[in-house]
Design a protein around this motif. Structure first.
Motif, PDB file in Angstrom:
ATOM      1  N   THR A 105     -87.022  63.141  36.565  1.00  0.00           N
ATOM      2  CA  THR A 105     -86.501  63.869  37.257  1.00  0.00           C
ATOM      3  C   THR A 105     -86.303  64.572  36.435  1.00  0.00           C
ATOM      4  N   HIS A 106     -86.736  65.126  34.953  1.00  0.00           N
ATOM      5  CA  HIS A 106     -86.033  65.741  33.568  1.00  0.00           C
ATOM      6  C   HIS A 106     -87.729  66.179  33.937  1.00  0.00           C
ATOM      7  N   PHE A 152     -86.590  69.019  37.063  1.00  0.00           N
ATOM      8  CA  PHE A 152     -86.099  70.163  37.271  1.00  0.00           C
ATOM      9  C   PHE A 152     -86.050  70.913  36.397  1.00  0.00           C
ATOM     10  N   LEU A 163     -86.235  74.667  37.277  1.00  0.00           N
ATOM     11  CA  LEU A 163     -85.756  75.664  36.308  1.00  0.00           C
ATOM     12  C   LEU A 163     -86.703  76.801  35.876  1.00  0.00           C
ATOM     13  N   VAL A 172     -78.583  70.131  31.525  1.00  0.00           N
ATOM     14  CA  VAL A 172     -79.146  69.208  33.257  1.00  0.00           C
ATOM     15  C   VAL A 172     -79.757  67.677  31.866  1.00  0.00           C
TER      16      VAL A 172
END
Length: 271
Positions: A49-50, A53, A57, A90
């Motif tokens: 997920t890191h 995202f 971005l 985030v």
């Protein structure tokens, strides 16, 4: 720097997710201290997920600044510099969501303090993500792989579509972009929409012979004045069209379409 146009299509999002999943495996092999206390699946999910995202971005920033008309290399530079700030927000949410905040964060007195510490901690990873994406999307498009067509209000005037293909519905208008075969039907795409017609693809291609188009693939025909870019995608060549669609180019048609596109560009310049 990134020279090609970035568009967050479903295919790009899917590719980014797959790349993030692969990248997370590499991160886990390095055994980072940050996730050493988590179960292996939770740690893997956190890194996927890191990376996902963070990549989205960065790509969103580049695409957004490109749409604003910023010249190269500013979309890449500004997106890289903004990424630690956006990614920090985030990342902090993800860390707390996975129950794994950075050690010592509890000592920060305010939310701004927590965010500041997260931005400082995430900056190296942000630059690694941006650098990897810049490397993957790097390079100046060469004439061999990319041709740009001056799609503009000065493009050739349209011909009444229904005078060429009688079954075309009136709501499609006359500015045809492409057609392609779908089983026993033909999908006709114009600037006003698209429709499936009970027609033979080969017959439709013959009816459109007087337009500035080309039968670029076995089941695809495109209007050259709506071709925005010709690019290499993997081992194949693709037409990027003015409505965002893509159409494949067969290898035996590549040389012809390249020649005709250059002639069209030259004609626009001379005009």
């Amino acid at each position: 720097m990134i020279s090609q146009k970035i568009a967050l299509t479903p295919q790009m999002v899917k590719t980014t997710l797959i790349a993030s999943a692969a990248g997370a495996v590499v991160v886990l092999v390095l055994q980072p201290e940050h996730t050493s206390s988590l179960p292996i699946l939770a740690a893997y999910g956190l890194w996927v997920t890191h990376l996902f995202f963070g990549s989205l971005l960065f790509l969103s920033g580049v695409a957004g600044f490109q749409r604003l008309g910023w010249p190269r290399p500013w979309p890449t530079i500004v997106s890289t510099l903004l990424l630690p700030i956006l990614f920090g927000c985030v990342s902090m949410a993800l860390d707390y969501g996975f129950g794994n905040p950075e050690e010592g964060e509890q000592e920060a007195a305010t939310f701004l303090g927590l965010l500041r510490d997260e931005i400082v901690a995430i900056t190296p990873a942000s630059f690694v993500i941006a650098g990897a994406l810049i490397y993957l999307l790097r390079g100046e498009p060469s004439p061999r792989d990319t041709l740009v067509s001056p799609v503009s209000p000065d493009a050739p005037k349209t011909v009444a579509l229904r005078s060429l293909i009688a079954t075309a519905p009136a709501h499609l208008g006359d500015d045809i972009i492409r057609i392609h075969a779908q089983d026993h039907y033909v999908e006709v795409v114009t600037t006003q929409g698209r429709s499936l017609l009970s027609e033979q693809f080969g017959e439709c291609v013959e009816k459109l012979a007087d337009l500035d188009g080309i039968h670029c693939h076995r089941s695809h025909w495109v209007r050259l004045s709506h071709v925005v870019e010709i690019k290499k995608k993997g081992s194949a060549y693709m037409c990027l069209l003015s409505n965002g669609d893509e159409a494949p180019i067969s290898r035996r048609k590549y040389a012809e379409i390249k020649t005709r596109m250059r002639a069209l560009v030259a004609a626009r310049v001379d005009a």
